[in-house]
Design a protein around this motif. Sequence first.
Motif, PDB file in Angstrom:
ATOM      1  N   THR A   1     -48.971 -41.199 -35.980  1.00 29.40           N
ATOM      2  CA  THR A   1     -50.048 -42.194 -35.864  1.00 29.40           C
ATOM      3  C   THR A   1     -50.303 -42.558 -34.406  1.00 29.40           C
ATOM      4  O   THR A   1     -51.361 -43.089 -34.081  1.00 29.40           O
ATOM      5  CB  THR A   1     -49.749 -43.489 -36.651  1.00 29.40           C
ATOM      6  OG1 THR A   1     -48.626 -44.152 -36.086  1.00 29.40           O
ATOM      7  CG2 THR A   1     -49.557 -43.218 -38.123  1.00 29.40           C
ATOM      8  N   HIS A   2     -49.356 -42.255 -33.545  1.00 33.04           N
ATOM      9  CA  HIS A   2     -49.502 -42.502 -32.106  1.00 33.04           C
ATOM     10  C   HIS A   2     -50.005 -41.272 -31.365  1.00 33.04           C
ATOM     11  O   HIS A   2     -50.038 -41.258 -30.137  1.00 33.04           O
ATOM     12  CB  HIS A   2     -48.163 -42.935 -31.505  1.00 33.04           C
ATOM     13  CG  HIS A   2     -47.738 -44.303 -31.894  1.00 33.04           C
ATOM     14  ND1 HIS A   2     -48.191 -45.436 -31.264  1.00 33.04           N
ATOM     15  CD2 HIS A   2     -46.904 -44.722 -32.867  1.00 33.04           C
ATOM     16  CE1 HIS A   2     -47.641 -46.492 -31.817  1.00 33.04           C
ATOM     17  NE2 HIS A   2     -46.861 -46.093 -32.791  1.00 33.04           N
ATOM     18  N   GLY A   3     -50.339 -40.226 -32.094  1.00 30.27           N
ATOM     19  CA  GLY A   3     -50.849 -39.015 -31.455  1.00 30.27           C
ATOM     20  C   GLY A   3     -49.779 -38.068 -30.972  1.00 30.27           C
ATOM     21  O   GLY A   3     -50.043 -37.167 -30.183  1.00 30.27           O
ATOM     22  N   VAL A   4     -48.546 -38.248 -31.455  1.00 35.09           N
ATOM     23  CA  VAL A   4     -47.430 -37.396 -31.041  1.00 35.09           C
ATOM     24  C   VAL A   4     -47.367 -36.167 -31.944  1.00 35.09           C
ATOM     25  O   VAL A   4     -47.507 -36.267 -33.155  1.00 35.09           O
ATOM     26  CB  VAL A   4     -46.097 -38.173 -31.132  1.00 35.09           C
ATOM     27  CG1 VAL A   4     -44.914 -37.283 -30.797  1.00 35.09           C
ATOM     28  CG2 VAL A   4     -46.128 -39.386 -30.216  1.00 35.09           C
ATOM     29  N   GLU A   5     -47.146 -35.010 -31.332  1.00 32.80           N
ATOM     30  CA  GLU A   5     -46.889 -33.786 -32.096  1.00 32.80           C
ATOM     31  C   GLU A   5     -45.401 -33.752 -32.415  1.00 32.80           C
ATOM     32  O   GLU A   5     -44.570 -33.756 -31.506  1.00 32.80           O
ATOM     33  CB  GLU A   5     -47.278 -32.556 -31.283  1.00 32.80           C
ATOM     34  CG  GLU A   5     -47.047 -31.256 -32.017  1.00 32.80           C
ATOM     35  CD  GLU A   5     -47.416 -30.033 -31.190  1.00 32.80           C
ATOM     36  OE1 GLU A   5     -46.882 -28.951 -31.492  1.00 32.80           O
ATOM     37  OE2 GLU A   5     -48.228 -30.153 -30.246  1.00 32.80           O
ATOM     38  N   VAL A   6     -45.063 -33.742 -33.699  1.00 32.39           N
ATOM     39  CA  VAL A   6     -43.664 -33.824 -34.123  1.00 32.39           C
ATOM     40  C   VAL A   6     -43.246 -32.521 -34.789  1.00 32.39           C
ATOM     41  O   VAL A   6     -43.904 -32.043 -35.703  1.00 32.39           O
ATOM     42  CB  VAL A   6     -43.449 -34.994 -35.119  1.00 32.39           C
ATOM     43  CG1 VAL A   6     -41.982 -35.080 -35.534  1.00 32.39           C
ATOM     44  CG2 VAL A   6     -43.920 -36.305 -34.519  1.00 32.39           C
ATOM     45  N   HIS A   7     -42.145 -31.971 -34.303  1.00 34.26           N
ATOM     46  CA  HIS A   7     -41.512 -30.828 -34.954  1.00 34.26           C
ATOM     47  C   HIS A   7     -40.236 -31.367 -35.581  1.00 34.26           C
ATOM     48  O   HIS A   7     -39.445 -32.026 -34.918  1.00 34.26           O
ATOM     49  CB  HIS A   7     -41.196 -29.728 -33.954  1.00 34.26           C
ATOM     50  CG  HIS A   7     -42.414 -29.142 -33.333  1.00 34.26           C
ATOM     51  ND1 HIS A   7     -42.371 -28.108 -32.442  1.00 34.26           N
ATOM     52  CD2 HIS A   7     -43.740 -29.441 -33.468  1.00 34.26           C
ATOM     53  CE1 HIS A   7     -43.595 -27.786 -32.061  1.00 34.26           C
ATOM     54  NE2 HIS A   7     -44.437 -28.590 -32.667  1.00 34.26           N
ATOM     55  N   GLU A   8     -40.033 -31.065 -36.853  1.00 32.23           N
ATOM     56  CA  GLU A   8     -38.916 -31.623 -37.605  1.00 32.23           C
ATOM     57  C   GLU A   8     -37.847 -30.573 -37.879  1.00 32.23           C
ATOM     58  O   GLU A   8     -38.166 -29.415 -38.139  1.00 32.23           O
ATOM     59  CB  GLU A   8     -39.404 -32.183 -38.944  1.00 32.23           C
ATOM     60  CG  GLU A   8     -40.452 -33.263 -38.803  1.00 32.23           C
ATOM     61  CD  GLU A   8     -41.003 -33.695 -40.144  1.00 32.23           C
ATOM     62  OE1 GLU A   8     -40.219 -33.824 -41.109  1.00 32.23           O
ATOM     63  OE2 GLU A   8     -42.227 -33.890 -40.233  1.00 32.23           O
ATOM     64  N   ALA A   9     -36.581 -31.029 -37.835  1.00 34.73           N
ATOM     65  CA  ALA A   9     -35.452 -30.180 -38.205  1.00 34.73           C
ATOM     66  C   ALA A   9     -34.498 -31.009 -39.053  1.00 34.73           C
ATOM     67  O   ALA A   9     -34.237 -32.172 -38.728  1.00 34.73           O
ATOM     68  CB  ALA A   9     -34.734 -29.662 -36.968  1.00 34.73           C
ATOM     69  N   ASP A  10     -33.998 -30.393 -40.119  1.00 38.89           N
ATOM     70  CA  ASP A  10     -33.063 -31.122 -40.972  1.00 38.89           C
ATOM     71  C   ASP A  10     -31.611 -30.880 -40.582  1.00 38.89           C
ATOM     72  O   ASP A  10     -30.731 -31.629 -40.969  1.00 38.89           O
ATOM     73  CB  ASP A  10     -33.280 -30.790 -42.451  1.00 38.89           C
ATOM     74  CG  ASP A  10     -33.073 -29.312 -42.750  1.00 38.89           C
ATOM     75  OD1 ASP A  10     -32.971 -28.508 -41.808  1.00 38.89           O
ATOM     76  OD2 ASP A  10     -33.013 -28.971 -43.946  1.00 38.89           O
ATOM     77  N   GLU A  11     -31.371 -29.866 -39.804  1.00 39.72           N
ATOM     78  CA  GLU A  11     -30.015 -29.539 -39.363  1.00 39.72           C
ATOM     79  C   GLU A  11     -30.007 -29.248 -37.867  1.00 39.72           C
ATOM     80  O   GLU A  11     -31.017 -28.820 -37.306  1.00 39.72           O
ATOM     81  CB  GLU A  11     -29.476 -28.312 -40.115  1.00 39.72           C
ATOM     82  CG  GLU A  11     -29.292 -28.519 -41.605  1.00 39.72           C
ATOM     83  CD  GLU A  11     -28.199 -29.533 -41.938  1.00 39.72           C
ATOM     84  OE1 GLU A  11     -27.256 -29.695 -41.139  1.00 39.72           O
ATOM     85  OE2 GLU A  11     -28.300 -30.162 -43.008  1.00 39.72           O
ATOM     86  N   ILE A  12     -28.869 -29.450 -37.247  1.00 41.44           N
ATOM     87  CA  ILE A  12     -28.731 -29.168 -35.819  1.00 41.44           C
ATOM     88  C   ILE A  12     -28.953 -27.684 -35.548  1.00 41.44           C
ATOM     89  O   ILE A  12     -29.559 -27.314 -34.539  1.00 41.44           O
ATOM     90  CB  ILE A  12     -27.368 -29.663 -35.292  1.00 41.44           C
ATOM     91  CG1 ILE A  12     -27.364 -31.200 -35.273  1.00 41.44           C
ATOM     92  CG2 ILE A  12     -27.065 -29.098 -33.928  1.00 41.44           C
ATOM     93  CD1 ILE A  12     -26.053 -31.828 -34.871  1.00 41.44           C
ATOM     94  N   SER A  13     -28.509 -26.822 -36.462  1.00 42.88           N
ATOM     95  CA  SER A  13     -28.722 -25.381 -36.267  1.00 42.88           C
ATOM     96  C   SER A  13     -30.217 -25.045 -36.228  1.00 42.88           C
ATOM     97  O   SER A  13     -30.647 -24.207 -35.425  1.00 42.88           O
ATOM     98  CB  SER A  13     -28.016 -24.586 -37.359  1.00 42.88           C
ATOM     99  OG  SER A  13     -28.489 -24.967 -38.637  1.00 42.88           O
ATOM    100  N   ALA A  14     -31.014 -25.691 -37.053  1.00 40.81           N
ATOM    101  CA  ALA A  14     -32.467 -25.478 -37.031  1.00 40.81           C
ATOM    102  C   ALA A  14     -33.065 -26.021 -35.738  1.00 40.81           C
ATOM    103  O   ALA A  14     -33.979 -25.425 -35.159  1.00 40.81           O
ATOM    104  CB  ALA A  14     -33.123 -26.150 -38.236  1.00 40.81           C
ATOM    105  N   ALA A  15     -32.541 -27.145 -35.262  1.00 43.50           N
ATOM    106  CA  ALA A  15     -33.019 -27.730 -34.004  1.00 43.50           C
ATOM    107  C   ALA A  15     -32.707 -26.814 -32.827  1.00 43.50           C
ATOM    108  O   ALA A  15     -33.522 -26.683 -31.908  1.00 43.50           O
ATOM    109  CB  ALA A  15     -32.386 -29.102 -33.795  1.00 43.50           C
ATOM    110  N   ARG A  16     -31.547 -26.170 -32.850  1.00 43.08           N
ATOM    111  CA  ARG A  16     -31.201 -25.215 -31.785  1.00 43.08           C
ATOM    112  C   ARG A  16     -32.222 -24.080 -31.738  1.00 43.08           C
ATOM    113  O   ARG A  16     -32.576 -23.602 -30.668  1.00 43.08           O
ATOM    114  CB  ARG A  16     -29.811 -24.635 -32.023  1.00 43.08           C
ATOM    115  CG  ARG A  16     -28.706 -25.492 -31.548  1.00 43.08           C
ATOM    116  CD  ARG A  16     -27.378 -24.728 -31.579  1.00 43.08           C
ATOM    117  NE  ARG A  16     -26.303 -25.626 -31.242  1.00 43.08           N
ATOM    118  CZ  ARG A  16     -25.467 -26.155 -32.119  1.00 43.08           C
ATOM    119  NH1 ARG A  16     -25.562 -25.860 -33.394  1.00 43.08           N
ATOM    120  NH2 ARG A  16     -24.527 -26.985 -31.719  1.00 43.08           N
TER     121      ARG A  16
END
Length: 129
Positions: free
Chosen positions: A36-51
Amino acid sequence: MYRPRFRDRAVLADKKVLLIDRFQATREARAAVLRTHGVEVHEADEISAARFLWQPQVYDLVMLDVRRYSPAKALEFYEQIMAADPRQRIVFLTGPPKYVSRNWPGEVADSDTSRGHLSETVKRFLVAA
């Protein structure tokens, strides 16, 4: 639902955030507010996915809910990011705002943390930061 003021949108517009949270409901709620603030968000449910998603100089901010992962895994992820890009901004989501000093960001306090596992996790992150 919170409606951001125009000024808020201008500050956050076109920013990229990597949000890491194991629980879908809280991850989606946080992502919705950021969007809602205009931020592009990429989501990860696990640290391995975030890596897999994270790359140097891509994200303006990495948000990690440290309550959802073992302190060792979260700290290891933090250290890997800082080794690759020391300028990367990382936020540790630790729970209620009582973990942040009233003088934040100039001062961070761990004296308000609760006893137990979460307290030790917060103290370890404060030492690392």
